[in-house]
Design a protein around this motif. Structure first.
Motif, PDB file in Angstrom:
ATOM      1  N   PRO A 267      51.826  40.952  43.244  1.00  9.33           N
ATOM      2  CA  PRO A 267      50.936  39.788  43.324  1.00  9.33           C
ATOM      3  C   PRO A 267      49.566  40.123  43.894  1.00  9.33           C
ATOM      4  N   TRP A 268      49.484  41.205  44.687  1.00 10.63           N
ATOM      5  CA  TRP A 268      48.196  41.593  45.265  1.00 10.63           C
ATOM      6  C   TRP A 268      47.174  41.976  44.185  1.00 10.63           C
ATOM      7  N   LEU A 269      47.659  42.262  42.969  1.00  9.54           N
ATOM      8  CA  LEU A 269      46.743  42.593  41.877  1.00  9.54           C
ATOM      9  C   LEU A 269      45.803  41.433  41.543  1.00  9.54           C
ATOM     10  N   LEU A 270      46.258  40.212  41.770  1.00 10.60           N
ATOM     11  CA  LEU A 270      45.448  39.061  41.357  1.00 10.60           C
ATOM     12  C   LEU A 270      44.105  38.991  42.097  1.00 10.60           C
ATOM     13  N   PRO A 271      44.078  38.980  43.432  1.00 10.66           N
ATOM     14  CA  PRO A 271      42.761  38.951  44.095  1.00 10.66           C
ATOM     15  C   PRO A 271      41.972  40.236  43.896  1.00 10.66           C
ATOM     16  N   VAL A 272      42.657  41.394  43.905  1.00 17.59           N
ATOM     17  CA  VAL A 272      41.944  42.668  43.770  1.00 17.59           C
ATOM     18  C   VAL A 272      41.299  42.777  42.391  1.00 17.59           C
ATOM     19  N   SER A 273      42.026  42.433  41.344  1.00 17.84           N
ATOM     20  CA  SER A 273      41.482  42.552  39.990  1.00 17.84           C
ATOM     21  C   SER A 273      40.370  41.536  39.741  1.00 17.84           C
ATOM     22  N   THR A 274      40.498  40.346  40.325  1.00 16.60           N
ATOM     23  CA  THR A 274      39.426  39.346  40.199  1.00 16.60           C
ATOM     24  C   THR A 274      38.122  39.878  40.787  1.00 16.60           C
ATOM     25  N   LEU A 275      38.236  40.468  41.965  1.00 23.58           N
ATOM     26  CA  LEU A 275      37.042  41.012  42.621  1.00 23.58           C
ATOM     27  C   LEU A 275      36.477  42.195  41.840  1.00 23.58           C
ATOM     28  N   LEU A 276      37.348  43.065  41.328  1.00 23.99           N
ATOM     29  CA  LEU A 276      36.892  44.231  40.572  1.00 23.99           C
ATOM     30  C   LEU A 276      36.158  43.803  39.301  1.00 23.99           C
TER      31      LEU A 276
ATOM     32  N   ALA B 197      38.844  35.381  44.170  1.00 26.59           N
ATOM     33  CA  ALA B 197      39.780  36.243  44.889  1.00 26.59           C
ATOM     34  C   ALA B 197      40.354  35.530  46.115  1.00 26.59           C
ATOM     35  N   ALA B 198      39.496  34.816  46.828  1.00 20.31           N
ATOM     36  CA  ALA B 198      39.968  34.070  48.001  1.00 20.31           C
ATOM     37  C   ALA B 198      40.954  32.978  47.597  1.00 20.31           C
ATOM     38  N   THR B 199      40.676  32.318  46.480  1.00 23.07           N
ATOM     39  CA  THR B 199      41.578  31.273  45.986  1.00 23.07           C
ATOM     40  C   THR B 199      42.930  31.866  45.595  1.00 23.07           C
ATOM     41  N   CYS B 200      42.906  33.041  44.965  1.00 25.95           N
ATOM     42  CA  CYS B 200      44.160  33.721  44.606  1.00 25.95           C
ATOM     43  C   CYS B 200      45.022  33.974  45.842  1.00 25.95           C
ATOM     44  N   LEU B 201      44.392  34.420  46.918  1.00 27.80           N
ATOM     45  CA  LEU B 201      45.133  34.680  48.147  1.00 27.80           C
ATOM     46  C   LEU B 201      45.791  33.411  48.681  1.00 27.80           C
ATOM     47  N   LEU B 202      45.054  32.298  48.653  1.00 25.09           N
ATOM     48  CA  LEU B 202      45.605  31.038  49.136  1.00 25.09           C
ATOM     49  C   LEU B 202      46.790  30.591  48.283  1.00 25.09           C
ATOM     50  N   VAL B 203      46.657  30.726  46.958  1.00 24.98           N
ATOM     51  CA  VAL B 203      47.738  30.312  46.055  1.00 24.98           C
ATOM     52  C   VAL B 203      48.969  31.187  46.245  1.00 24.98           C
ATOM     53  N   LEU B 204      48.760  32.490  46.382  1.00 27.58           N
ATOM     54  CA  LEU B 204      49.893  33.399  46.560  1.00 27.58           C
ATOM     55  C   LEU B 204      50.649  33.100  47.860  1.00 27.58           C
TER      56      LEU B 204
END
Length: 380
Positions: free
Chosen positions: A47-56, A147-154
């Motif tokens: 799941p950590w791929l979601l914020p990291v890939s969004t930022l990349l 990316a911040a939103t992804c972290l909150l959702v996860l």
């Protein structure tokens, strides 16, 4: 990336072929990498791929206007493509688990992306038209928010699973032959959509006396139509099955693409909207179909239907650009009319998963999937 194409042409005098190469750079690595990420997400919870890939992905776009070097621009755009590749398989898996395999859930998931696409041309126009390509670093801000939103959702999903509200996953026998036919249909769709995303703003400006604003508006309409189509596809699939809805959508889309290319005047905008909606009605349905055809490899299916097949459309863009440089944009875009027809033909041979080809679609509310098993921990 498509939102920046007119500014690369205006500020750096890139040819149609050169801007097509930029789209290709974003697509090439992405097309190779997405199935790889899909295989990885089938084996490991990531799941950590979601914020990291969004930022990349956002960083690559932000750096695209910093250097005048064409090679550097290609490189940073390719980095953005890798971010997109890493995002799609895991995000589609999470959407499927949260929605318990529902095509409606995948439709709402697609809606979010399409709204982002629709806002992008306006955002890019405000930033780049004000200070030129040197201001593209400001375009990283939406990625930071995402990316911040992804972290909150996860974190919310982890709390939900810890409380015992785990999602469900569908299991069953893989239908590889149908998945291959579906993938070919998605390739044909992607050729149309990527081709239009790359050139519709330039084509509209050319037909509207060189109006850059008209070109930006056409690109916004293209993406807004996609937002409508994503939600509409889920609603229609509740009444008819996914294969039937997708098949008719492609047949209608062939006519709207012809209108976009050949009908003169402001009617162009109407045909852009119809084309976009027609291309996106099957979009989320194709993702869930792919997952149901390969229920044992959902991440791989998502990586291919959302990634590899879609990115292949970018490989055709340089060819469209080269033809446009030698003839005209209208001549180069005309063959796109054939692509939805090919998708329609391929869908005619596809069954609805869980339903024998000779049997009608199940009534509304029935679940055609064979069995349901508990989700694995870790957003699996």
């Amino acid at each position: 990336m498509a939102s920046l194409v007119p500014f690369f042409v205006a500020e750096r005098a890139y040819s149609y072929a050169a801007v097509s190469g930029i789209v290709l750079a974003a697509s090439l690595l992405s097309s190779v990498a997405q199935p790889v990420f899909g295989v990885l997400t089938d084996r490991f919870a990531m799941p950590w791929l979601l914020p990291v890939s969004t930022l990349l992905g956002g960083v690559g776009i932000a750096l695209s206007g910093v250097s005048d070097s064409y090679a550097v621009t290609l490189a940073v755009v390719a980095v953005s493509g890798i971010g997109v590749a890493a995002y799609h398989p895991e995000s589609a898996r999470v959407a499927r688990l949260v929605g318990r395999g529902s095509h409606k859930a995948m439709g709402w998931f697609s809606l979010g992306g399409n709204l982002g696409f629709a806002v992008a041309p306006v955002m890019v126009a405000v930033v780049v038209a004000t200070g030129g390509l040197r201001l593209t670093p400001l375009l990283v801000l939406p990625a930071v928010v995402g990316a911040a939103t992804c972290l909150l959702v996860l974190r919310a999903l982890e709390r939900r699973q810890a409380g015992g509200a785990g999602a469900t996953v569908v299991t069953g026998k893989d239908d590889k032959a149908s998945f291959v036919r579906l993938s070919l249909a998605v390739v044909c769709r992607s050729v149309v959509f990527i081709g239009l995303s790359t050139f519709v703003s330039l084509y509209t400006a050319e037909r509207m006396n060189g109006s850059t604003a008209a070109g930006t508006a056409a690109l916004c309409v293209l993406y807004l139509g996609g937002a409508v189509g994503s939600v509409l596809g889920g609603a229609l699939a509740d009444r008819w099955d996914r294969v039937t809805v997708s098949r008719w959508s492609y047949l209608i889309t062939a006519g709207s693409v012809a209108g976009l290319v050949f009908v003169p005047g402001p009617a162009l905008f109407l045909f852009v909207m119809l084309t976009s909606a027609g291309l996106y009605v099957p979009f989320s349905l194709q993702v869930t179909l792919g997952q149901d055809y390969l229920p044992s490899r959902v991440g791989t299916a998502s990586g291919i239907t959302l990634g590899l097949t879609v990115s292949i459309g970018g490989l055709v863009s340089p060819l469209i650009g080269a033809v446009a440089d030698r003839t005209s944009l209208q001549t180069a875009l005309a063959p796109l009319v054939l692509m939805p027809l090919l998708s329609w033909l391929l869908f005619r041979a596809l069954p609805e998963p869980g339903v024998p080809p000779s049997v009608a679609a199940p009534p509304k509310g029935d679940n055609p999937d064979a069995t349901i098993s508990p989700a694995q921990p870790g957003l699996r």
